[in-house]
Design a protein around this motif. Structure first.
Motif, PDB file in Angstrom:
ATOM      1  N   THR A  86       0.831  -1.204   0.000  1.00 42.87           N
ATOM      2  CA  THR A  86       0.000   0.000   0.000  1.00 42.87           C
ATOM      3  C   THR A  86       0.865   1.254   0.000  1.00 42.87           C
ATOM      4  OG1 THR A  86      -1.803  -1.142   1.127  1.00 42.87           O
ATOM      5  CG2 THR A  86      -1.769   1.249   1.290  1.00 42.87           C
ATOM      6  N   ASP A 115      -5.856  -1.960  -5.047  1.00 40.00           N
ATOM      7  CA  ASP A 115      -5.227  -2.386  -3.800  1.00 40.00           C
ATOM      8  C   ASP A 115      -6.224  -3.214  -2.986  1.00 40.00           C
ATOM      9  OD1 ASP A 115      -3.619  -2.727  -1.620  1.00 40.00           O
ATOM     10  OD2 ASP A 115      -3.241  -0.593  -1.258  1.00 40.00           O
ATOM     11  N   GLU A 116      -5.999  -4.506  -2.943  1.00 40.59           N
ATOM     12  CA  GLU A 116      -6.852  -5.426  -2.173  1.00 40.59           C
ATOM     13  C   GLU A 116      -8.328  -5.275  -2.533  1.00 40.59           C
ATOM     14  OE1 GLU A 116      -5.357  -7.504   0.019  1.00 40.59           O
ATOM     15  OE2 GLU A 116      -3.644  -6.482   0.923  1.00 40.59           O
ATOM     16  N   GLU A 161      -7.055   0.805  -1.072  1.00 37.49           N
ATOM     17  CA  GLU A 161      -7.355  -0.145  -0.013  1.00 37.49           C
ATOM     18  C   GLU A 161      -8.508   0.425   0.822  1.00 37.49           C
ATOM     19  OE1 GLU A 161      -4.391  -2.789   2.586  1.00 37.49           O
ATOM     20  OE2 GLU A 161      -4.219  -0.671   3.014  1.00 37.49           O
TER      21      GLU A 161
HETATM   22 MG   LIG Z   1      -2.049  -2.859   2.140  1.00 40.58          MG
END
Ligand SMILES: [Mg+2]
Ligand SMILES: Nc1ncnc2c1ncn2[C@@H]1O[C@H](COP(=O)(O)OP(=O)(O)O)[C@@H](O)[C@H]1O
Lengths: 307, 227
Positions: free
Chosen positions: B42, B154-155, B84
């Motif tokens: 991240t 991100d995720e 994220e």
């Molecule tokens: Mg992360």
């Protein structure tokens, strides 16, 4: 007490409320979006009034003056934001209060230096002179009705701007996550300058309109500023809807309180004392109301969901 | 190279989180950024977007050095971020989330609604009332509406039910098939590896391994990604 008199007072209360809304809308927007406490908001009100009075006396037209008040206050707001305010967003509230208090002093002295210490006077434009008959027979000034109408129009315009335009969406998005709206490509600094200038323009507009009812002088903004803070605390900081409701409440309660309390007291005490006590009690009324509202709703009537 | 990240370092205040990350994404390529929790994925993404500007090293997008550019400029140069935690604007409707920061290009509201029909059904609803999966679709749609050259995810499937994960992966595969360049972080290798052209692994803030998914042996997985 006649119905006509009560109606007249109610309209006065509405007119005060509308003025307070114009001030409070900018104040609450600036606090809600940027997290900034701006004590100099009253100075922008004063700038608007002086700009209107000066331009109206130079051109002979109130209307050009009104446009000038809008433009000058917006410009003053934008300049102040670029030079000073944008350095304050990441600071704590005490720094903001100190810096914007300094701005009050600068604006006041600057205005005194430009226009001198004597108040200016602004005439009501010919189109809005005179009075109309209210139901019940009393006469009510057209100009005050026009202020109420102008305020209602501004409220509608703000509602549409914030609720329906992309600028409004970005403002609201910035309120909830300013880093994210930046990461999507919106220049948040420019957005803040625009919001600040918009708030300033509304304050300047209010100052200009009130300028024709009272005298235009240095320091005229601060009493209004205090009431506007009461309004946004009651309404819920950051909420335009709350600012509207809070402003109307404060305007009407304050005006009706000053009108009714002495009369109610007169039923119990001699009239001379009733006027004195009633007047004193009436001036505390909005603060009592604020305390009661905060006791039930600690974050105001329309507290924003975040923050 | 579309994105060229070279030896970047980044910190949170006094604590350094990245100690030298190299990674590149070519036009039309999907690159998987991998590593255990807390290894700096991240932070790398935040550094690329100049949300946490790197204090050393360089990030180039299509040859333009991003150094010193505020994050909104980076976005305008062509990076679309799906962060994220999704970070939809809760106080805006689905429709408003999509159009607030939109920029003209091939991606339009109609195309996003075709990609995620759920968003069309919910267009007038406040984003805060959406399920996690719908919020994820919204975050992706919102990034696409800026018409990025590089999409960063991100995720994007974190914490979602299997059916929803499948929908998200199907969308990502579709985007890749259309030629969009993608940098993607995800924990589920079985879904990530088939999509990726290349993998980059981070450990303790450093890029320690790069290669095609086929070269990511069980050994390597165990060493760098196992828990
Ligand atoms: Mg992360
Ligand atoms: N906001 C923050 N403040 C301080 N340290 C942080 C912050 N965010 C992440 N870190 C630290 O930076 C390192 C990398 O974190 P991160 O980039 O979030 O890892 P990943 O995304 O790979 O799980 C970790 O050691 C983490 O504790």
């Amino acid at each position: 007490m006649t119905l006509a008199l009560a109606l007249e007072q109610l309209l006065n209360g509405l007119q005060l409320g509308v003025m307070l809304f114009l001030m409070a809308a900018g104040l609450t927007l600036i606090f809600g979006v940027m997290g900034l406490i701006n004590l100099a908001h009253g100075s922008l009100y004063m700038v608007g009034a002086f700009a209107c009075a000066a331009v109206a006396s130079a051109t002979g037209s109130f209307w050009i003056g009104l446009i000038a008040s809008f433009a000058c206050a917006a410009a003053a707001g934008a300049i102040v934001e670029l030079l000073v305010i944008r350095r304050l967003y990441d600071r704590d509230h005490l720094d903001q209060v100190l810096a914007t208090f300094a701005l009050i002093l600068i604006f006041s002295e600057g205005t005194r230096w430009l226009f001198g210490s004597f108040p200016l006077y602004l005439d009501i434009p010919r189109l809005l002179q005179g009075a109309v008959a209210l139901p019940g027979g009393a006469q009510y000034p057209v100009y005050r009705l026009a202020i109420i109408a102008a305020g209602a129009l501004v409220a509608l315009g703000l509602y549409l701007l914030i609720g329906k335009t992309r600028l409004g969406m970005r403002i609201r998005a910035g309120e909830s996550d300013r880093e994210m709206i930046g990461a999507l490509g919106v220049d948040i600094r420019t957005l803040y300058t625009v919001v600040f200038a918009l708030g300033a323009a509304l304050a300047g507009f209010a100052g200009a309109m009130v300028g024709a009812l009272q005298s235009v002088q240095v320091g005229m903004g601060e009493p209004v500023l205090i009431l506007a803070f009461v309004v946004i605390v009651i309404g819920g900081i950051g909420s335009i809807k709350g600012a509207l409701l809070g402003a109307l409440l404060v305007g009407v309660v304050d005006t009706m309180g000053r009108f009714l309390l002495p009369q109610v007291l007169a039923l119990f005490v001699p009239p001379s004392q009733a006027g004195l006590i009633g007047g004193a009690a009436a001036s505390m009324l909005i603060y009592v109301m604020m305390a009661l509202i905060l006791a039930v709703k600690p974050r105001g009537l329309f507290a924003a969901a975040h923050a | 190279m579309l994105l060229d990240v070279s030896k970047i370092e980044a910190s949170y205040g006094a604590s350094q989180a990245l100690f030298g990350v190299d990674l590149a994404v070519a036009e039309g390529e999907a690159v998987a950024l991998m590593g255990r929790n807390g290894m700096g994925k991240t932070t790398t993404i935040r550094a690329i977007c100049n949300l946490n500007p790197p204090r050393a090293g360089s990030v180039r997008l299509a040859g333009t050095d991003l150094k010193g550019k505020p994050s909104h400029r980076v976005a305008k140069l062509g990076i679309g971020l799906v962060p994220e935690g999704r970070r939809c604007f809760p106080n805006l409707t689905v429709h408003e989330n999509l159009v607030a920061a939109a920029r003209p290009g091939a991606w339009t509201l109609d195309r996003v609604n075709v990609l995620f029909p759920r968003l069309a059904e919910r267009h007038a609803q406040m984003a805060r009332s959406l399920s996690g999966g719908e919020q994820q679709m919204l975050a992706i749609g919102r990034a696409l509406m800026t018409n990025p050259r590089l999409l960063i995810l991100d995720e994007a499937t974190e914490g979602l039910a299997p059916v929803i994960r499948q929908a998200i992966w199907a969308a990502i595969r579709k985007l890749k098939a259309e030629g969009l360049s993608i940098l993607v972080v995800d924990k589920t290798l079985s879904e990530l590896l088939p999509v990726a052209d290349r993998c980059v692994i981070l450990e303790n803030g450093r890029s320690v391994w790069q290669g095609p998914p086929a070269a990511l042996t069980a050994d390597l997985q165990d060493r760098y990604l196992g828990v």
